[in-house]
Write a protein that holds these residues in place. Structure first.
Motif, PDB file in Angstrom:
ATOM      1  N   SER A   9       0.866  -1.175   0.000  1.00 20.85           N
ATOM      2  CA  SER A   9       0.000   0.000   0.000  1.00 20.85           C
ATOM      3  C   SER A   9       0.903   1.224   0.000  1.00 20.85           C
ATOM      4  CB  SER A   9      -0.880  -0.017   1.251  1.00 20.85           C
ATOM      5  OG  SER A   9      -1.661   1.155   1.297  1.00 20.85           O
ATOM      6  N   GLY A  10       0.853   2.040  -1.085  1.00 15.58           N
ATOM      7  CA  GLY A  10       1.654   3.261  -1.137  1.00 15.58           C
ATOM      8  C   GLY A  10       2.752   3.195  -2.176  1.00 15.58           C
ATOM      9  N   GLY A 138      -6.598   2.883  -4.121  1.00 20.29           N
ATOM     10  CA  GLY A 138      -5.800   2.678  -2.905  1.00 20.29           C
ATOM     11  C   GLY A 138      -6.348   1.577  -2.016  1.00 20.29           C
ATOM     12  N   PHE A 139      -5.631   1.372  -0.938  1.00 23.84           N
ATOM     13  CA  PHE A 139      -6.055   0.403   0.088  1.00 23.84           C
ATOM     14  C   PHE A 139      -7.324   0.932   0.756  1.00 23.84           C
ATOM     15  CE2 PHE A 139      -6.134  -0.396   4.643  1.00 23.84           C
ATOM     16  CZ  PHE A 139      -5.969  -1.768   4.736  1.00 23.84           C
ATOM     17  N   TRP A 276       7.380  21.918   4.189  1.00 23.87           N
ATOM     18  CA  TRP A 276       7.031  20.584   4.713  1.00 23.87           C
ATOM     19  C   TRP A 276       6.901  20.649   6.228  1.00 23.87           C
ATOM     20  CZ3 TRP A 276       6.451  16.753   1.076  1.00 23.87           C
ATOM     21  CH2 TRP A 276       6.967  17.043  -0.196  1.00 23.87           C
ATOM     22  N   PRO A 303      14.286  16.125   8.897  1.00 26.97           N
ATOM     23  CA  PRO A 303      15.302  15.867   7.861  1.00 26.97           C
ATOM     24  C   PRO A 303      16.704  16.305   8.284  1.00 26.97           C
ATOM     25  CG  PRO A 303      13.936  17.741   7.246  1.00 26.97           C
ATOM     26  CD  PRO A 303      13.379  17.216   8.531  1.00 26.97           C
ATOM     27  N   GLY A 308      15.872   9.618   7.209  1.00 25.86           N
ATOM     28  CA  GLY A 308      14.505   9.154   6.922  1.00 25.86           C
ATOM     29  C   GLY A 308      14.405   7.976   5.974  1.00 25.86           C
TER      30      GLY A 308
HETATM   31  C1  LIG Z   1      12.377  18.239   3.683  1.00 28.16           C
HETATM   32  C2  LIG Z   1      12.697  16.781   3.727  1.00 28.16           C
HETATM   33  C3  LIG Z   1      13.934  16.320   3.268  1.00 28.16           C
HETATM   34  C4  LIG Z   1      14.262  14.954   3.357  1.00 28.16           C
HETATM   35  N1  LIG Z   1      15.509  14.534   2.952  1.00 28.16           N
HETATM   36  C5  LIG Z   1      15.851  13.224   3.096  1.00 28.16           C
HETATM   37  C6  LIG Z   1      17.175  12.740   2.745  1.00 28.16           C
HETATM   38  O1  LIG Z   1      18.027  13.495   2.269  1.00 28.16           O
HETATM   39  N2  LIG Z   1      17.463  11.419   2.935  1.00 28.16           N
HETATM   40  C7  LIG Z   1      16.530  10.554   3.451  1.00 28.16           C
HETATM   41  O2  LIG Z   1      16.833   9.369   3.638  1.00 28.16           O
HETATM   42  N3  LIG Z   1      15.267  10.966   3.764  1.00 28.16           N
HETATM   43  C8  LIG Z   1      14.919  12.276   3.599  1.00 28.16           C
HETATM   44  N4  LIG Z   1      13.666  12.699   3.944  1.00 28.16           N
HETATM   45  C9  LIG Z   1      12.678  11.706   4.322  1.00 28.16           C
HETATM   46  C10 LIG Z   1      12.064  11.105   3.071  1.00 28.16           C
HETATM   47  O3  LIG Z   1      11.661  12.104   2.176  1.00 28.16           O
HETATM   48  C11 LIG Z   1      10.870  10.294   3.464  1.00 28.16           C
HETATM   49  O4  LIG Z   1      11.318   9.262   4.311  1.00 28.16           O
HETATM   50  C12 LIG Z   1      10.209   9.674   2.274  1.00 28.16           C
HETATM   51  O5  LIG Z   1       9.881  10.596   1.282  1.00 28.16           O
HETATM   52  C13 LIG Z   1       8.924   9.075   2.772  1.00 28.16           C
HETATM   53  O6  LIG Z   1       8.517   8.230   1.852  1.00 28.16           O
HETATM   54  P1  LIG Z   1       7.269   7.283   2.071  1.00 28.16           P
HETATM   55  O7  LIG Z   1       7.175   6.593   0.767  1.00 28.16           O
HETATM   56  O8  LIG Z   1       7.336   6.516   3.325  1.00 28.16           O
HETATM   57  O9  LIG Z   1       6.008   8.270   2.321  1.00 28.16           O
HETATM   58  P2  LIG Z   1       5.214   9.184   1.279  1.00 28.16           P
HETATM   59  O10 LIG Z   1       6.125   9.842   0.328  1.00 28.16           O
HETATM   60  O11 LIG Z   1       4.317  10.031   2.130  1.00 28.16           O
HETATM   61  O12 LIG Z   1       4.354   8.143   0.446  1.00 28.16           O
HETATM   62  C14 LIG Z   1       3.185   7.550   0.932  1.00 28.16           C
HETATM   63  C15 LIG Z   1       2.321   7.193  -0.260  1.00 28.16           C
HETATM   64  O13 LIG Z   1       1.197   6.483   0.236  1.00 28.16           O
HETATM   65  C16 LIG Z   1       0.103   6.854  -0.557  1.00 28.16           C
HETATM   66  N5  LIG Z   1      -1.172   6.529   0.099  1.00 28.16           N
HETATM   67  C17 LIG Z   1      -1.911   7.271   0.964  1.00 28.16           C
HETATM   68  N6  LIG Z   1      -3.061   6.639   1.247  1.00 28.16           N
HETATM   69  C18 LIG Z   1      -3.046   5.464   0.561  1.00 28.16           C
HETATM   70  C19 LIG Z   1      -3.962   4.381   0.444  1.00 28.16           C
HETATM   71  N7  LIG Z   1      -5.156   4.370   1.056  1.00 28.16           N
HETATM   72  N8  LIG Z   1      -3.620   3.328  -0.341  1.00 28.16           N
HETATM   73  C20 LIG Z   1      -2.423   3.305  -1.008  1.00 28.16           C
HETATM   74  N9  LIG Z   1      -1.537   4.317  -0.935  1.00 28.16           N
HETATM   75  C21 LIG Z   1      -1.842   5.387  -0.155  1.00 28.16           C
HETATM   76  C22 LIG Z   1       0.282   8.348  -0.818  1.00 28.16           C
HETATM   77  O14 LIG Z   1      -0.449   8.781  -1.964  1.00 28.16           O
HETATM   78  C23 LIG Z   1       1.796   8.416  -1.029  1.00 28.16           C
HETATM   79  O15 LIG Z   1       2.166   8.326  -2.384  1.00 28.16           O
HETATM   80  C24 LIG Z   1      13.314  14.048   3.882  1.00 28.16           C
HETATM   81  C25 LIG Z   1      12.065  14.496   4.325  1.00 28.16           C
HETATM   82  C26 LIG Z   1      11.752  15.863   4.273  1.00 28.16           C
HETATM   83  C27 LIG Z   1      10.407  16.353   4.789  1.00 28.16           C
END
Ligand SMILES: Cc1cc2nc3c(=O)[nH]c(=O)nc-3n(C[C@H](O)[C@H](O)[C@H](O)COP(=O)(O)OP(=O)(O)OC[C@H]3O[C@@H](n4cnc5c(N)ncnc54)[C@H](O)[C@@H]3O)c2cc1C
Length: 398
Positions: A9-10, A138-139, A276, A303, A308
């Motif tokens: 999911s995601g 989505g889920f 953010w 960050p 992250g």
């Molecule tokens: C300013 C900033 C800078 C950063 N820089 C770094 C870095 O340099 N190095 C590093 O390691 N990390 C960094 N991070 C952290 C990193 O960006 C995050 O860890 C990462 O983007 C998160 O990814 P994610 O896929 O877990 O979450 P998200 O990007 O939030 O993805 C979640 C997804 O789930 C989807 N979703 C929601 N509901 C549902 C549903 N019901 N069913 C299916 N899908 C769904 C959403 O649409 C979305 O696409 C940074 C974060 C920030 C805020």
């Protein structure tokens, strides 16, 4: 009823990476996201942040078949520079370099744009016949039993799977459906992210400037229109971040240059600005019946130190190792208990560590700021400790 080994999911950067990794390892994967990924820089809503992938991420990306696609666009990070500019005027008063050469031949990591990551990851999934990526859906809900999970998507599709991976972000619907609680710390901070061009070369140095409100971090990017370029994450208290993001460009350039303590000379905005919210959050558990949480569904950190997504890759590597060690036990209680045990302590340690660094960087009080500068000097002076800290920053267990 559709059958798949794994349902993810995601389709954020984490979910897409997980799909490529498990797909490349031969598992059948269905991944769904209601939001189609934006895979170019210009479209509204494009994720203009960058991600610094640290050394251990590379092997995982190679195995997932992603590294060859990503490496031509990556800017290496050879030196991590900490600058304390917490004196009366915003000028560097303590500058310390952590050089990757002290640890070996590789740079600390490589910096890549998030929109480009999505483009290359989606293209990689298209090469894998055992991976199906559904967007616009989505889920919605799930029912779990000891031997399978049954997932329903928002369009009514029903899926039978051995393992549900929740990679659906900080408000994870999978986590909520599994009834897993989180502890959240709202820090009142926001990050303004943007790219800048500058006259001085960055020489592959990533620079963190500390004064008040949180760090101001410049991370190397490849040159843009013949000029050295860096990605910036500027953390500030919420109202101040909103003010900065709304400033006319000239005034913003002047304030950014001042806040950078002039480390690269005058800074010129080279992208849109994005804001953010910053929180720190950790799930009480990384698993429930037939469910594993990864990435921001499991943990969110400010960050700082590129923790992250790199922690998220460590989640996936651990889950994949366990899956490959016993493919017949995919998603069973034993595997998921081991996953939780392998990751939760490290995650808790890192979330707390990043929180501490963030609080030190936020400090307004001049005495605390002086203490912070002394702390950097003292830690840096102890060579073995310096190396241990560098290794831990890269992901080694503390
Ligand atoms: C300013 C900033 C800078 C950063 N820089 C770094 C870095 O340099 N190095 C590093 O390691 N990390 C960094 N991070 C952290 C990193 O960006 C995050 O860890 C990462 O983007 C998160 O990814 P994610 O896929 O877990 O979450 P998200 O990007 O939030 O993805 C979640 C997804 O789930 C989807 N979703 C929601 N509901 C549902 C549903 N019901 N069913 C299916 N899908 C769904 C959403 O649409 C979305 O696409 C940074 C974060 C920030 C805020």
């Amino acid at each position: 009823m559709k059958q798949t080994d794994i349902f993810i999911s995601g389709g954020g950067v984490a979910g897409l990476t997980a799909a490529a990794a498990f797909g490349a390892a031969g598992f059948s994967v269905l991944i769904a996201d209601p939001m189609p990924p934006i895979t170019d820089e210009e479209t509204d809503g494009a994720d203009l942040r960058t991600t610094a992938f640290l050394q251990p991420a590379r092997d995982f990306l190679i195995a997932a078949g992603l590294w060859d696609r990503l490496s031509p666009f990556a800017a290496p990070l050879q030196i991590m520079r900490i600058v304390d500019a917490g004196g009366e005027t915003p000028e560097p008063r303590v500058t310390k370099d952590f050089d990757a050469a002290d640890l070996g031949d590789l740079p600390f990591g490589w910096n890549l744009s998030n929109w480009l990551l999505r483009r290359e990851m989606v293209a990689r999934l298209e090469e894998l016949p055992n991976v199906e990526f559904r967007t616009g859906v989505g889920f919605a809900s799930m029912l779990t039993r000891t031997n399978e999970a049954r997932v329903t998507l928002t369009d009514g599709t029903r899926i039978s799977t051995k393992l549900v991976i929740g990679a659906d972000g900080r408000n994870s619907p999978v986590r909520q459906a599994a009834g897993i609680a989180v502890k959240t710390n709202r820090l009142g901070q926001k990050a303004v992210t943007f790219a800048v061009a500058h006259e001085a070369p960055h020489d592959n140095v990533s620079t963190e400037v500390h004064r008040t409100g949180g760090p101001f971090t410049l991370v190397p990017l490849p040159d843009h229109e013949g000029k050295p370029c860096s990605a910036v994450v500027w953390m500030e208290d919420g109202p101040e971040a909103a003010r900065l993001a709304a400033l006319p460009v000239d005034e913003f350039n002047a304030e950014a240059t001042l806040r950078s303590a002039g480390v690269f000379g005058p800074l010129t905005l080279a992208s849109r600005r994005m804001v953010w919210p910053i929180i720190s959050q950790i799930a009480d558990s990384l698993n429930s019946e037939r469910v594993a949480l990864v990435a921001e569904a499991a943990h969110v950190v400010p960050p700082i130190g590129a923790q992250g997504l790199n922690m998220s890759l460590a989640d996936m590597a651990s889950l994949l190792d366990l899956a490959q060690a016993n493919p017949n036990g995919l998603g069973n209680a034993d595997m998921l208990k081991k996953y939780h045990r392998a990751r939760h302590t490290d995650i808790t340690l890192r979330v707390k560590g990043v929180d501490l660094l963030n609080r030190a960087s936020q400090a307004e009080n001049p005495l605390l700021r002086d203490l912070r500068a002394k702390g950097v000097e003292a830690l840096y002076g102890l060579a073995p400790l310096r190396k241990t800290l560098m290794k831990m920053g890269l992901g080694a267990k503390g």
